[in-house]
Write an enzyme that holds these catalytic residues in place. Structure first.
Site, PDB file in Angstrom:
ATOM      1  N   ASP A  49      34.270  45.201  39.793  1.00  0.00           N
ATOM      2  CA  ASP A  49      34.039  45.582  38.401  1.00  0.00           C
ATOM      3  C   ASP A  49      34.359  47.058  38.179  1.00  0.00           C
ATOM      4  OD1 ASP A  49      32.455  43.442  36.644  1.00  0.00           O
ATOM      5  OD2 ASP A  49      31.724  43.247  38.687  1.00  0.00           O
ATOM      6  N   THR A 153      31.072  37.692  36.305  1.00  0.00           N
ATOM      7  CA  THR A 153      30.848  38.240  37.636  1.00  0.00           C
ATOM      8  C   THR A 153      30.141  37.246  38.548  1.00  0.00           C
ATOM      9  OG1 THR A 153      30.634  40.419  36.598  1.00  0.00           O
ATOM     10  CG2 THR A 153      29.974  40.246  38.888  1.00  0.00           C
TER      11      THR A 153
END
Length: 376
Positions: A49, A153
């Protein structure tokens, strides 16, 4: 003569492709043992990320230094955890090496002929500052790039579907949207519609696909490869009216959402459709599935008007669906307002319905009838 936003689209495709390669490399090297931190909202954040956000913002900021950014991540956790920051910096440096080799040795096959290599942060401290460029709050005025470096995620950490997303707002209006789907096993040759998309239908050996759209210019899909992108193919759907009972409703993993899934089911049952149809966790992957014609209907029924959505979960993906011929409205029939800043507030845009035009009125009527039950 260049078409509007051609340069921005080319850069966005280049940056999302590079970030998609980065995230896929993390998955393959760590084999689902992804190092993660926990944000204040308890959602996991991986090194991918942070590194992908640094890569994308650095690339765009170098070309458009006056533009602003709204991204999901900030560098606060990295500034407090030097070990984590070092792992992210190592990943960014590896991505720089890959990009340098790609643009120097394979320039003849790149889809970005004539473009310079992407800019990268020159130091770890610069990387942290670049990540924090994504903490802008306003989206009403001027040029604002919205990004979600890894949407989904939780499923990314399981090796399932996720999206790398970048969009450009100009005065609060979507103009460019690009979504990389690195795990999406989707053949771009032959008829596109009705190919199912599932969490487990993973492109284990390749790099998936990228979807892109510019306002007024249509939606396109390309295959992603280690050395570039495949040919662009426009997505065009036949909007011949269908029986509402045959429509496929896309839904999140059952039971893991703050939306009113019981009412989602009630809407599907009211039109005689199976629920759930397609199940995908990533919100941006839902938009990709709608744009590709792999599913038909998305409904988002919040439990009350206090609920909000984050801008990066929707910006760009909406444009992909709309430019592929779809309709997206809130539950009051209004357009989604992207000028609200980092959040799409429920008191301005309550809920959402997305589908093709021929089905929209029927689905909206079913939604209205289900919502009326709340007041009885």
């Amino acid at each position: 003569m260049s078409t509007p936003y051609a340069s921005e689209l080319r850069l966005a495709l280049h940056a999302v492709h590079a970030a998609s390669l980065l995230t896929k490399a993390v998955l393959r090297s760590l084999k689902n043992n992804v190092a993660a931190e926990t944000k204040a909202d308890d959602s996991p954040v991986t090194i991918a990320d942070f590194a992908a956000q640094a890569l994308i913002i650095a690339a765009v900021h170098a070309v458009y230094p006056d533009d602003r950014f709204i991204g999901e991540e900030s560098a606060e956790a990295l500034r407090q955890n030097h070990g984590l920051a070092e792992r992210v910096w190592e990943l960014v440096q590896r991505a720089r090496t890959v990009e340098a080799a790609r643009t120097s040795d394979l320039q003849h096959v790149l889809p970005h002929d004539g473009d310079a290599a992407l800019a990268f942060p020159a130091s770890k401290d610069e990387m942290l500052d670049v990540i924090d460029l994504g903490t802008s709050t306003g989206s009403r005025d001027g040029r604002v790039w919205v990004l979600d470096p890894v949407d989904g995620t939780a499923t990314f950490m399981e090796g399932k579907q996720y999206a790398v997303c970048l969009s450009l707002l100009v005065d609060g209006v979507q103009q460019v949207g690009v979504s990389g789907c690195p795990n999406l096993q989707f053949e771009t040759q032959g008829p596109l519609a009705r190919r199912r998309i599932t969490e487990d239908q993973v492109d284990a050996d390749g790099y998936g696909v990228v979807l892109s759209a510019v306002k007024g210019q249509g939606t396109y899909v390309r295959s992603m490869h280690a050395n570039g992108l495949g040919e662009a193919r426009r997505i065009q759907h036949d909007d011949t009216p269908k029986q509402l009972s045959t429509l496929d409703f896309v839904e999140s993993t059952i039971g893991k959402t703050s939306l009113s899934q019981d009412e989602h089911r009630a809407v599907a049952e009211r039109v005689g459709a199976k629920w759930p149809g397609t199940v995908l966790w990533s919100q941006q992957m839902k938009y990709a599935a709608l744009a590709l014609g792999a599913t038909d209907v998305l409904v988002r029924l919040p439990k009350d008007r206090d609920r909000f959505s984050y801008l990066w979960d929707h910006a760009g993906g909406h444009l992909l669906v709309q430019e592929a011929g779809g309709v997206i409205k809130d539950l009051d029939g209004g357009d989604i307002d992207y000028g609200q800043g980092r959040k799409i507030l429920g008191d301005r845009n309550f809920g959402m319905v997305a589908t093709m035009p021929s089905a929209f009125n029927g689905i909206m009527q079913a939604v209205t009838e289900v919502l009326e039950m709340r007041t009885r």
